[in-house]
Design a protein around this motif. Structure first.
Motif, PDB file in Angstrom:
ATOM      1  N   GLY A 127       7.817 -11.330  61.744  1.00 11.02           N
ATOM      2  CA  GLY A 127       7.476 -11.790  63.083  1.00 11.02           C
ATOM      3  C   GLY A 127       6.715 -13.102  63.083  1.00 11.02           C
ATOM      4  O   GLY A 127       7.008 -14.009  63.870  1.00 11.02           O
ATOM      5  N   MET A 128       5.720 -13.209  62.200  1.00  8.47           N
ATOM      6  CA  MET A 128       4.943 -14.447  62.169  1.00  8.47           C
ATOM      7  C   MET A 128       5.737 -15.615  61.593  1.00  8.47           C
ATOM      8  O   MET A 128       5.525 -16.766  61.974  1.00  8.47           O
ATOM      9  CB  MET A 128       3.648 -14.242  61.397  1.00  8.47           C
ATOM     10  CG  MET A 128       2.618 -13.441  62.169  1.00  8.47           C
ATOM     11  SD  MET A 128       0.960 -13.580  61.467  1.00  8.47           S
ATOM     12  CE  MET A 128       1.143 -12.596  60.000  1.00  8.47           C
ATOM     13  N   THR A 129       6.656 -15.336  60.681  1.00  6.62           N
ATOM     14  CA  THR A 129       7.539 -16.404  60.205  1.00  6.62           C
ATOM     15  C   THR A 129       8.358 -16.962  61.363  1.00  6.62           C
ATOM     16  O   THR A 129       8.464 -18.181  61.543  1.00  6.62           O
ATOM     17  CB  THR A 129       8.469 -15.872  59.102  1.00  6.62           C
ATOM     18  OG1 THR A 129       7.688 -15.494  57.970  1.00  6.62           O
ATOM     19  CG2 THR A 129       9.476 -16.933  58.675  1.00  6.62           C
ATOM     20  N   ALA A 130       8.937 -16.065  62.162  1.00  8.04           N
ATOM     21  CA  ALA A 130       9.702 -16.501  63.333  1.00  8.04           C
ATOM     22  C   ALA A 130       8.807 -17.216  64.339  1.00  8.04           C
ATOM     23  O   ALA A 130       9.206 -18.225  64.940  1.00  8.04           O
ATOM     24  CB  ALA A 130      10.382 -15.304  63.980  1.00  8.04           C
ATOM     25  N   VAL A 135       7.643 -21.371  67.707  1.00 15.14           N
ATOM     26  CA  VAL A 135       6.535 -21.830  68.552  1.00 15.14           C
ATOM     27  C   VAL A 135       5.826 -23.047  67.969  1.00 15.14           C
ATOM     28  O   VAL A 135       5.658 -24.073  68.648  1.00 15.14           O
ATOM     29  CB  VAL A 135       5.530 -20.679  68.786  1.00 15.14           C
ATOM     30  CG1 VAL A 135       4.329 -21.167  69.603  1.00 15.14           C
ATOM     31  CG2 VAL A 135       6.215 -19.514  69.482  1.00 15.14           C
ATOM     32  N   HIS A 136       5.398 -22.962  66.705  1.00 15.28           N
ATOM     33  CA  HIS A 136       4.573 -24.028  66.130  1.00 15.28           C
ATOM     34  C   HIS A 136       5.370 -25.213  65.601  1.00 15.28           C
ATOM     35  O   HIS A 136       4.893 -26.349  65.655  1.00 15.28           O
ATOM     36  CB  HIS A 136       3.712 -23.476  64.997  1.00 15.28           C
ATOM     37  CG  HIS A 136       2.680 -22.493  65.431  1.00 15.28           C
ATOM     38  ND1 HIS A 136       1.877 -22.683  66.534  1.00 15.28           N
ATOM     39  CD2 HIS A 136       2.310 -21.295  64.912  1.00 15.28           C
ATOM     40  CE1 HIS A 136       1.056 -21.658  66.672  1.00 15.28           C
ATOM     41  NE2 HIS A 136       1.309 -20.795  65.702  1.00 15.28           N
ATOM     42  N   LEU A 162      11.996 -14.666  70.585  1.00 12.04           N
ATOM     43  CA  LEU A 162      10.968 -15.656  70.935  1.00 12.04           C
ATOM     44  C   LEU A 162      11.584 -16.882  71.600  1.00 12.04           C
ATOM     45  O   LEU A 162      11.013 -17.444  72.545  1.00 12.04           O
ATOM     46  CB  LEU A 162      10.187 -16.058  69.684  1.00 12.04           C
ATOM     47  CG  LEU A 162       9.282 -14.964  69.100  1.00 12.04           C
ATOM     48  CD1 LEU A 162       8.782 -15.377  67.721  1.00 12.04           C
ATOM     49  CD2 LEU A 162       8.113 -14.678  70.033  1.00 12.04           C
ATOM     50  N   ALA A 163      12.754 -17.305  71.114  1.00  7.22           N
ATOM     51  CA  ALA A 163      13.425 -18.445  71.727  1.00  7.22           C
ATOM     52  C   ALA A 163      13.886 -18.107  73.146  1.00  7.22           C
ATOM     53  O   ALA A 163      13.801 -18.939  74.060  1.00  7.22           O
ATOM     54  CB  ALA A 163      14.606 -18.886  70.867  1.00  7.22           C
TER      55      ALA A 163
END
Length: 327
Positions: A127-130, A135-136, A162-163
């Motif tokens: 999740g944080m990779t995505a 986002v970042h 997320l996109a």
């Protein structure tokens, strides 16, 4: 404590549950009673190779976990024993495929009400990779078009969602049997087995191309897909950078990004480490609000982790596998 033990480097097939000393938190650390642990490809990759120089033997694998704080180390504030927390741990240390794990207080985050431990444990690595990619790095916005490779997997599935939350159109690659899954997540599927992906992307975008790409497949794929970017577009990779020399200078001006989540421990500063907490908190809040599917497709016991890791190695697991460690 009970733990899944890797006896020595390269002995992936010898993983077995055994007894290990319960770890003790040092200054700035917390001891977490692990309720659930997420499985990720990095585990089978390092287990089947030389391991990490800092490891002792036997070693406990596992980076992602959710549970409750069992003990506070010296100097820890802002948390209390009994708090429900989740985190993405340091690959260089003993991991979360055990009843207890130690992690740094600055990288953990509280689990909000309404999110169970299994869902929380699914999120950290993938999740944080995505999240960092969409986002970042790519700063995806409404009206843009994004290409995600391996959209049926963990990183790809979170990236699609997320996109879409950002308002973008998403094209995603997968095998034909996962087309409906991609549609459910919000993407337009591209069958990479029967279709030339680059040609299909150009067809679907009327020759324009895409604003952003998340490529998880490797250098060859990333290099090919680099040519699909519009002027000023960006690509994010996690497993091999593209050959940017294939794009003439001063033409489409692509930006190339790399996400190496766990490297924040060895190469990041305090701000990079804090992002491991704040990004996970953002994902957990999206799950709590019903806006992000944690995509748990299978749960296993501690003793079933080796077989599940072999399934991950086959590269055809959809969503996320999570181990229930303790109640």
């Amino acid at each position: 404590m009970r733990a899944l033990l890797l006896p020595a480097a390269g002995q992936f097939d010898a993983l077995q549950v055994g007894e290990a000393p319960r770890p003790q938190p040092g200054p700035g650390q917390v001891l977490i009673a692990v309720h659930a642990a997420g499985l990720n490809p990095v585990e089978y990759k390092v287990a089947g190779g030389d391991g990490i120089p800092t490891w002792g033997w036997p070693h406990i694998l596992g980076q992602d976990c959710a549970g409750v704080i069992a003990e506070l180390g010296e100097g820890v504030s802002g948390f209390a024993v009994g708090d429900r927390v989740a985190c993405h741990g340091d690959l260089a240390r003993e991991g979360s495929f055990a009843e207890y794990v130690v992690d740094d207080a600055d990288v953990i985050t509280r689990i909000p009400d309404g999110v169970d431990d299994v869902a929380a444990a699914a999120l950290p690595c993938a999740g944080m990779t995505a999240y960092q990619a969409i986002v970042h790095r790519l700063h995806v916005e409404a009206g843009q078009t994004v290409l995600v490779t391996a959209g049926a997997g963990g990183v790809g599935g979170y990236a699609i969602q997320l996109a879409r939350i950002a308002g973008a159109r998403v094209l995603a690659t997968a095998s034909a049997e996962n087309a409906d899954r991609l549609r459910t997540l919000g993407a337009e599927p591209i069958d990479y087995r029967s279709t030339d992906v680059a040609d299909e992307v150009r067809r679907l975008t009327d020759g324009r191309g895409v604003d952003g790409i998340l490529d998880v497949l490797g250098t060859d794929s990333a290099t090919t897909n680099l040519g699909l970017l519009v002027h000023g577009g960006g690509i994010v990779t996690i497993d091999g950078r593209p050959d940017i020399t294939t794009i003439p200078e001063l033409t489409t001006a692509p930006s190339v990004h790399e996400v190496a989540l766990g490297a924040a421990y060895q190469w990041g500063d305090a701000a990079a480490r804090r992002r491991l907490s704040t990004d996970l908190a953002a994902l957990l809040e999206l799950v709590a609000a019903g806006r992000l599917d944690p995509m748990v497709t299978r749960t296993v016991g501690l003793d079933e982790i080796p077989a599940a890791l072999h399934d991950l190695e086959g590269r055809h697991v959809t969503g996320k596998i999570v181990a229930r460690v303790t109640a």
